[in-house]
Design a protein around this motif. Sequence first.
Motif, PDB file in Angstrom:
ATOM      1  N   SER A  72       0.798  -1.230   0.000  1.00 14.42           N
ATOM      2  CA  SER A  72       0.000   0.000   0.000  1.00 14.42           C
ATOM      3  C   SER A  72       0.831   1.282   0.000  1.00 14.42           C
ATOM      4  N   ALA A  73       2.144   1.184   0.111  1.00  9.45           N
ATOM      5  CA  ALA A  73       2.983   2.387   0.130  1.00  9.45           C
ATOM      6  C   ALA A  73       4.404   2.028  -0.267  1.00  9.45           C
ATOM      7  N   ALA A  74       5.094   2.992  -0.853  1.00  7.18           N
ATOM      8  CA  ALA A  74       6.472   2.778  -1.268  1.00  7.18           C
ATOM      9  C   ALA A  74       7.378   2.641  -0.047  1.00  7.18           C
ATOM     10  N   PRO A  75       8.405   1.822  -0.134  1.00  4.90           N
ATOM     11  CA  PRO A  75       9.307   1.623   1.012  1.00  4.90           C
ATOM     12  C   PRO A  75       9.886   2.923   1.560  1.00  4.90           C
ATOM     13  N   ALA A  76      10.226   3.862   0.688  1.00 10.09           N
ATOM     14  CA  ALA A  76      10.826   5.114   1.153  1.00 10.09           C
ATOM     15  C   ALA A  76       9.840   5.925   1.991  1.00 10.09           C
ATOM     16  N   ILE A  77       8.570   5.895   1.608  1.00 12.90           N
ATOM     17  CA  ILE A  77       7.545   6.616   2.359  1.00 12.90           C
ATOM     18  C   ILE A  77       7.357   5.981   3.735  1.00 12.90           C
ATOM     19  N   VAL A  78       7.287   4.672   3.773  1.00 12.10           N
ATOM     20  CA  VAL A  78       7.083   3.966   5.049  1.00 12.10           C
ATOM     21  C   VAL A  78       8.285   4.190   5.968  1.00 12.10           C
ATOM     22  N   SER A  79       9.472   4.117   5.413  1.00  7.88           N
ATOM     23  CA  SER A  79      10.676   4.351   6.216  1.00  7.88           C
ATOM     24  C   SER A  79      10.707   5.772   6.771  1.00  7.88           C
ATOM     25  N   ARG A  80      10.249   6.703   5.970  1.00  9.35           N
ATOM     26  CA  ARG A  80      10.210   8.114   6.412  1.00  9.35           C
ATOM     27  C   ARG A  80       9.239   8.280   7.574  1.00  9.35           C
ATOM     28  N   ILE A  81       8.090   7.619   7.500  1.00  5.54           N
ATOM     29  CA  ILE A  81       7.087   7.697   8.570  1.00  5.54           C
ATOM     30  C   ILE A  81       7.620   7.007   9.826  1.00  5.54           C
ATOM     31  N   GLU A  82       8.229   5.848   9.650  1.00  2.36           N
ATOM     32  CA  GLU A  82       8.796   5.143  10.797  1.00  2.36           C
ATOM     33  C   GLU A  82       9.865   5.990  11.477  1.00  2.36           C
ATOM     34  N   ALA A  83      10.707   6.630  10.696  1.00  2.00           N
ATOM     35  CA  ALA A  83      11.780   7.455  11.250  1.00  2.00           C
ATOM     36  C   ALA A  83      11.234   8.606  12.091  1.00  2.00           C
TER      37      ALA A  83
ATOM     38  N   ARG B  65       1.242   4.263  -8.550  1.00  2.00           N
ATOM     39  CA  ARG B  65       0.654   5.513  -9.056  1.00  2.00           C
ATOM     40  C   ARG B  65       0.987   6.693  -8.146  1.00  2.00           C
ATOM     41  N   ARG B  66       1.932   6.488  -7.233  1.00  2.00           N
ATOM     42  CA  ARG B  66       2.327   7.513  -6.255  1.00  2.00           C
ATOM     43  C   ARG B  66       1.150   7.889  -5.348  1.00  2.00           C
ATOM     44  N   GLN B  67       0.364   6.883  -5.013  1.00  2.00           N
ATOM     45  CA  GLN B  67      -0.735   7.016  -4.051  1.00  2.00           C
ATOM     46  C   GLN B  67      -0.450   6.050  -2.905  1.00  2.00           C
ATOM     47  N   HIS B  68      -0.040   6.598  -1.781  1.00  2.00           N
ATOM     48  CA  HIS B  68       0.433   5.790  -0.667  1.00  2.00           C
ATOM     49  C   HIS B  68      -0.563   5.844   0.488  1.00  2.00           C
ATOM     50  N   ALA B  69      -0.773   4.707   1.136  1.00  2.00           N
ATOM     51  CA  ALA B  69      -1.672   4.648   2.290  1.00  2.00           C
ATOM     52  C   ALA B  69      -0.997   3.833   3.385  1.00  2.00           C
ATOM     53  N   VAL B  70      -0.898   4.425   4.566  1.00  2.00           N
ATOM     54  CA  VAL B  70      -0.206   3.791   5.691  1.00  2.00           C
ATOM     55  C   VAL B  70      -1.096   3.866   6.921  1.00  2.00           C
TER      56      VAL B  70
END
Length: 288
Positions: A193-204, A233-238
Amino acid sequence: MPKVPYHLDLPEAITSRVVFASPHSGRDYPWSFLRTTVLDDQSIRTSEDAFVDRLFDCAPQFGAPLLRANAPRAFLDLNRAADELDPALIEGVRRGGHNPRVASGLGVVPRVVSNGRAIYRGKLPMAEAERRIAHFWHPYHDQLRALLAQAHAQFGESVLIDCHSMPHEAVDAVARNCARRPEIVIGDRFGASAAPAIVSRIEAAFVAAGLSVVRNMPFAGAYVTQAYGRPSRRQHAVQIEIDRSIYMDEVEIRPNANFQAFRRLLRGVVADIASIGHEGKALPLAAE
Protein backbone atom coordinates in the motif's frame (compact mmCIF):
# COMPACT_ATOMS: atom_id res chain seq x y z
CA MET A 1 -28.41 9.44 14.01
CA PRO A 2 -25.26 11.59 14.12
CA LYS A 3 -26.03 14.96 12.57
CA VAL A 4 -23.12 14.97 10.12
CA PRO A 5 -21.01 12.03 8.90
CA TYR A 6 -17.61 13.62 9.49
CA HIS A 7 -15.64 16.73 10.42
CA LEU A 8 -13.02 18.08 8.04
CA ASP A 9 -10.30 20.29 9.50
CA LEU A 10 -8.51 22.16 6.74
CA PRO A 11 -5.37 24.31 6.94
CA GLU A 12 -5.45 27.91 5.75
CA ALA A 13 -3.49 26.65 2.75
CA ILE A 14 -2.75 23.04 1.85
CA THR A 15 1.03 22.76 1.67
CA SER A 16 1.40 19.03 2.33
CA ARG A 17 0.74 15.98 0.18
CA VAL A 18 -0.24 14.14 3.36
CA VAL A 19 -3.86 13.58 4.42
CA PHE A 20 -4.55 12.45 7.98
CA ALA A 21 -7.76 10.53 8.69
CA SER A 22 -9.31 9.03 11.82
CA PRO A 23 -12.12 6.63 10.87
CA HIS A 24 -12.65 5.03 14.29
CA SER A 25 -12.59 7.94 16.77
CA GLY A 26 -16.22 8.95 16.22
CA ARG A 27 -18.23 9.22 19.43
CA ASP A 28 -21.59 10.59 18.29
CA TYR A 29 -23.77 7.70 19.49
CA PRO A 30 -27.36 7.96 18.21
CA TRP A 31 -30.01 7.49 20.86
CA SER A 32 -31.88 5.14 18.54
CA PHE A 33 -28.74 2.98 18.36
CA LEU A 34 -28.14 2.98 22.12
CA ARG A 35 -31.73 1.81 22.63
CA THR A 36 -31.11 -1.28 20.48
CA THR A 37 -27.83 -2.43 22.00
CA VAL A 38 -27.53 -4.85 24.91
CA LEU A 39 -24.31 -3.13 26.01
CA ASP A 40 -23.98 -0.33 28.55
CA ASP A 41 -22.65 3.11 27.64
CA GLN A 42 -19.10 2.17 28.63
CA SER A 43 -18.90 -1.24 26.94
CA ILE A 44 -20.20 0.08 23.63
CA ARG A 45 -17.15 2.38 23.45
CA THR A 46 -14.49 -0.32 23.80
CA SER A 47 -13.90 -0.69 20.07
CA GLU A 48 -13.64 3.09 19.62
CA ASP A 49 -10.26 4.67 18.88
CA ALA A 50 -10.96 7.11 21.66
CA PHE A 51 -9.19 10.50 21.46
CA VAL A 52 -7.09 9.60 18.39
CA ASP A 53 -8.61 12.59 16.57
CA ARG A 54 -7.34 14.84 19.38
CA LEU A 55 -3.85 13.37 19.14
CA PHE A 56 -3.62 14.35 15.46
CA ASP A 57 -5.65 17.57 15.54
CA CYS A 58 -2.56 19.70 14.97
CA ALA A 59 -2.20 18.41 11.38
CA PRO A 60 -3.81 21.49 9.76
CA GLN A 61 -1.19 23.69 11.44
CA PHE A 62 1.37 21.94 9.25
CA GLY A 63 -0.57 22.30 6.01
CA ALA A 64 -2.32 18.90 6.04
CA PRO A 65 -6.06 18.15 6.21
CA LEU A 66 -7.54 16.01 8.99
CA LEU A 67 -10.71 14.00 8.28
CA ARG A 68 -12.51 12.79 11.43
CA ALA A 69 -15.45 10.39 11.47
CA ASN A 70 -18.44 11.23 13.65
CA ALA A 71 -20.20 7.86 13.55
CA PRO A 72 -18.73 5.47 16.14
CA ARG A 73 -17.13 2.23 15.03
CA ALA A 74 -19.70 0.09 16.88
CA PHE A 75 -22.39 1.75 14.73
CA LEU A 76 -20.55 1.61 11.38
CA ASP A 77 -16.99 0.62 10.54
CA LEU A 78 -15.46 2.95 7.95
CA ASN A 79 -12.42 0.70 7.64
CA ARG A 80 -14.49 -1.98 5.94
CA ALA A 81 -15.83 -2.25 2.41
CA ALA A 82 -19.46 -1.22 2.00
CA ASP A 83 -20.33 -4.78 0.94
CA GLU A 84 -18.75 -6.50 3.95
CA LEU A 85 -22.18 -7.32 5.36
CA ASP A 86 -22.52 -9.94 8.07
CA PRO A 87 -25.19 -12.61 7.35
CA ALA A 88 -25.27 -13.41 11.07
CA LEU A 89 -26.46 -9.83 11.76
CA ILE A 90 -28.13 -8.40 8.66
CA GLU A 91 -31.38 -9.93 7.46
CA GLY A 92 -31.35 -11.14 3.87
CA VAL A 93 -27.57 -11.28 3.40
CA ARG A 94 -26.46 -14.41 1.61
CA ARG A 95 -23.44 -16.28 2.85
CA GLY A 96 -20.60 -15.91 0.38
CA GLY A 97 -16.90 -16.72 0.42
CA HIS A 98 -15.14 -16.74 3.76
CA ASN A 99 -14.23 -13.27 5.00
CA PRO A 100 -12.41 -13.49 8.36
CA ARG A 101 -13.40 -9.97 9.40
CA VAL A 102 -17.08 -10.58 8.73
CA ALA A 103 -16.94 -14.06 10.26
CA SER A 104 -15.56 -12.60 13.50
CA GLY A 105 -18.43 -10.10 13.68
CA LEU A 106 -16.43 -7.12 12.42
CA GLY A 107 -18.12 -6.30 9.13
CA VAL A 108 -19.10 -2.84 7.96
CA VAL A 109 -21.97 -2.96 10.46
CA PRO A 110 -20.28 -4.69 13.41
CA ARG A 111 -21.98 -7.46 15.32
CA VAL A 112 -19.53 -7.33 18.26
CA VAL A 113 -17.23 -4.95 20.10
CA SER A 114 -13.91 -5.90 21.69
CA ASN A 115 -13.55 -9.35 23.23
CA GLY A 116 -16.38 -10.60 21.02
CA ARG A 117 -19.19 -9.03 23.06
CA ALA A 118 -22.45 -8.93 21.08
CA ILE A 119 -23.91 -5.49 20.34
CA TYR A 120 -27.49 -6.59 19.56
CA ARG A 121 -29.99 -9.19 20.72
CA GLY A 122 -31.08 -10.19 17.24
CA LYS A 123 -30.70 -9.24 13.60
CA LEU A 124 -30.98 -5.85 11.89
CA PRO A 125 -33.08 -5.15 8.79
CA MET A 126 -31.17 -4.75 5.55
CA ALA A 127 -32.75 -1.30 5.22
CA GLU A 128 -31.02 -0.16 8.42
CA ALA A 129 -27.60 -1.32 7.19
CA GLU A 130 -28.18 0.40 3.85
CA ARG A 131 -29.25 3.59 5.60
CA ARG A 132 -26.08 3.74 7.68
CA ILE A 133 -23.88 3.07 4.65
CA ALA A 134 -25.66 5.72 2.56
CA HIS A 135 -25.61 8.42 5.25
CA PHE A 136 -22.14 7.85 6.70
CA TRP A 137 -19.92 5.44 4.76
CA HIS A 138 -20.31 6.99 1.32
CA PRO A 139 -19.95 10.66 2.40
CA TYR A 140 -16.82 9.88 4.43
CA HIS A 141 -15.15 7.95 1.62
CA ASP A 142 -16.25 10.44 -1.03
CA GLN A 143 -14.54 13.18 0.98
CA LEU A 144 -11.43 11.08 1.58
CA ARG A 145 -11.12 10.31 -2.14
CA ALA A 146 -11.51 14.01 -2.94
CA LEU A 147 -8.76 15.02 -0.50
CA LEU A 148 -6.36 12.43 -1.87
CA ALA A 149 -7.16 13.38 -5.47
CA GLN A 150 -6.50 17.03 -4.64
CA ALA A 151 -3.15 16.18 -3.04
CA HIS A 152 -2.16 14.05 -6.01
CA ALA A 153 -3.13 16.77 -8.48
CA GLN A 154 -1.27 19.44 -6.50
CA PHE A 155 1.90 17.54 -5.61
CA GLY A 156 1.99 14.58 -8.01
CA GLU A 157 1.74 12.29 -5.00
CA SER A 158 -0.61 11.60 -2.09
CA VAL A 159 0.10 10.05 1.30
CA LEU A 160 -2.76 8.89 3.50
CA ILE A 161 -2.06 8.42 7.20
CA ASP A 162 -4.90 6.32 8.60
CA CYS A 163 -4.81 6.92 12.35
CA HIS A 164 -5.83 4.21 14.83
CA SER A 165 -5.23 2.96 18.36
CA MET A 166 -4.79 -0.55 19.74
CA PRO A 167 -5.30 -2.19 23.13
CA HIS A 168 -2.09 -2.53 25.13
CA GLU A 169 -2.24 -6.32 25.03
CA ALA A 170 -2.58 -6.39 21.23
CA VAL A 171 1.19 -6.61 20.75
CA ASP A 172 1.86 -9.17 23.51
CA ALA A 173 2.86 -11.88 21.03
CA VAL A 174 5.07 -9.51 19.02
CA ALA A 175 6.65 -8.01 22.14
CA ARG A 176 8.21 -11.32 23.13
CA ASN A 177 10.50 -11.08 20.11
CA CYS A 178 11.37 -7.41 20.53
CA ALA A 179 14.07 -5.80 22.62
CA ARG A 180 11.56 -3.11 23.54
CA ARG A 181 7.79 -3.41 23.63
CA PRO A 182 6.25 -1.89 20.46
CA GLU A 183 4.30 1.31 20.99
CA ILE A 184 3.52 2.01 17.33
CA VAL A 185 2.54 -0.47 14.61
CA ILE A 186 2.88 0.77 11.04
CA GLY A 187 0.79 -1.11 8.48
CA ASP A 188 1.52 -1.00 4.76
CA ARG A 189 0.07 -4.40 3.84
CA PHE A 190 3.61 -5.77 3.70
CA GLY A 191 4.67 -3.22 1.11
CA ALA A 192 1.54 -3.32 -1.06
CA SER A 193 0.00 0.00 0.00
CA ALA A 194 2.98 2.39 0.13
CA ALA A 195 6.47 2.78 -1.27
CA PRO A 196 9.31 1.62 1.01
CA ALA A 197 10.83 5.11 1.15
CA ILE A 198 7.55 6.62 2.36
CA VAL A 199 7.08 3.97 5.05
CA SER A 200 10.68 4.35 6.22
CA ARG A 201 10.21 8.11 6.41
CA ILE A 202 7.09 7.70 8.57
CA GLU A 203 8.80 5.14 10.80
CA ALA A 204 11.78 7.45 11.25
CA ALA A 205 9.48 10.24 12.47
CA PHE A 206 8.16 8.05 15.29
CA VAL A 207 11.59 6.66 16.14
CA ALA A 208 13.05 10.18 16.32
CA ALA A 209 10.39 10.95 18.95
CA GLY A 210 11.68 8.05 21.04
CA LEU A 211 8.85 5.62 20.24
CA SER A 212 9.28 1.90 19.60
CA VAL A 213 7.99 0.86 16.17
CA VAL A 214 7.22 -2.41 14.37
CA ARG A 215 5.69 -3.01 10.96
CA ASN A 216 2.63 -5.04 9.97
CA MET A 217 2.47 -7.21 13.06
CA PRO A 218 -0.14 -7.70 14.30
CA PHE A 219 -1.88 -5.06 12.13
CA ALA A 220 -0.99 -4.73 8.44
CA GLY A 221 -3.93 -2.55 7.40
CA ALA A 222 -7.51 -3.29 6.38
CA TYR A 223 -9.92 -1.85 3.81
CA VAL A 224 -8.60 1.73 3.78
CA THR A 225 -4.99 0.84 3.02
CA GLN A 226 -6.12 -1.78 0.52
CA ALA A 227 -8.47 0.61 -1.28
CA TYR A 228 -6.32 3.75 -1.32
CA GLY A 229 -2.76 2.45 -1.48
CA ARG A 230 -1.46 2.40 -5.06
CA PRO A 231 2.27 3.09 -4.73
CA SER A 232 2.89 2.48 -8.45
CA ARG A 233 0.65 5.51 -9.06
CA ARG A 234 2.33 7.51 -6.25
CA GLN A 235 -0.74 7.02 -4.05
CA HIS A 236 0.43 5.79 -0.67
CA ALA A 237 -1.67 4.65 2.29
CA VAL A 238 -0.21 3.79 5.69
CA GLN A 239 -2.04 2.69 8.82
CA ILE A 240 -0.77 3.85 12.21
CA GLU A 241 -1.72 2.00 15.42
CA ILE A 242 -0.83 3.58 18.78
CA ASP A 243 -0.80 1.75 22.11
CA ARG A 244 -3.77 3.22 23.98
CA SER A 245 -2.20 2.72 27.39
CA ILE A 246 0.33 5.47 26.62
CA TYR A 247 -2.27 8.23 26.69
CA MET A 248 -5.53 6.88 28.11
CA ASP A 249 -7.09 4.76 30.83
CA GLU A 250 -8.39 1.83 28.79
CA VAL A 251 -10.92 0.76 31.41
CA GLU A 252 -12.42 4.17 32.12
CA ILE A 253 -11.95 5.36 28.50
CA ARG A 254 -10.57 8.74 29.49
CA PRO A 255 -7.27 10.55 28.95
CA ASN A 256 -4.62 9.63 31.51
CA ALA A 257 -2.04 11.86 33.17
CA ASN A 258 0.31 11.44 30.19
CA PHE A 259 -2.21 12.54 27.56
CA GLN A 260 -1.07 16.13 27.07
CA ALA A 261 2.63 15.24 27.13
CA PHE A 262 2.09 12.51 24.53
CA ARG A 263 -0.02 14.87 22.43
CA ARG A 264 2.86 17.36 22.45
CA LEU A 265 5.28 14.60 21.49
CA LEU A 266 3.07 13.59 18.56
CA ARG A 267 2.95 17.19 17.40
CA GLY A 268 6.57 16.85 16.32
CA VAL A 269 5.83 13.52 14.63
CA VAL A 270 2.88 15.00 12.73
CA ALA A 271 4.97 17.97 11.63
CA ASP A 272 7.71 15.63 10.41
CA ILE A 273 5.30 13.41 8.47
CA ALA A 274 3.48 16.41 6.97
CA SER A 275 6.80 17.61 5.58
CA ILE A 276 7.26 14.52 3.40
CA GLY A 277 8.30 15.74 -0.03
CA HIS A 278 9.65 19.03 1.35
CA GLU A 279 13.10 17.69 2.17
CA GLY A 280 15.66 20.41 1.63
CA LYS A 281 13.03 23.14 1.45
CA ALA A 282 12.51 25.75 4.11
CA LEU A 283 9.05 25.46 5.69
CA PRO A 284 7.25 28.14 7.68
CA LEU A 285 7.07 27.51 11.39
CA ALA A 286 3.62 26.63 12.68
CA ALA A 287 2.28 28.68 15.55
CA GLU A 288 1.84 26.93 18.88
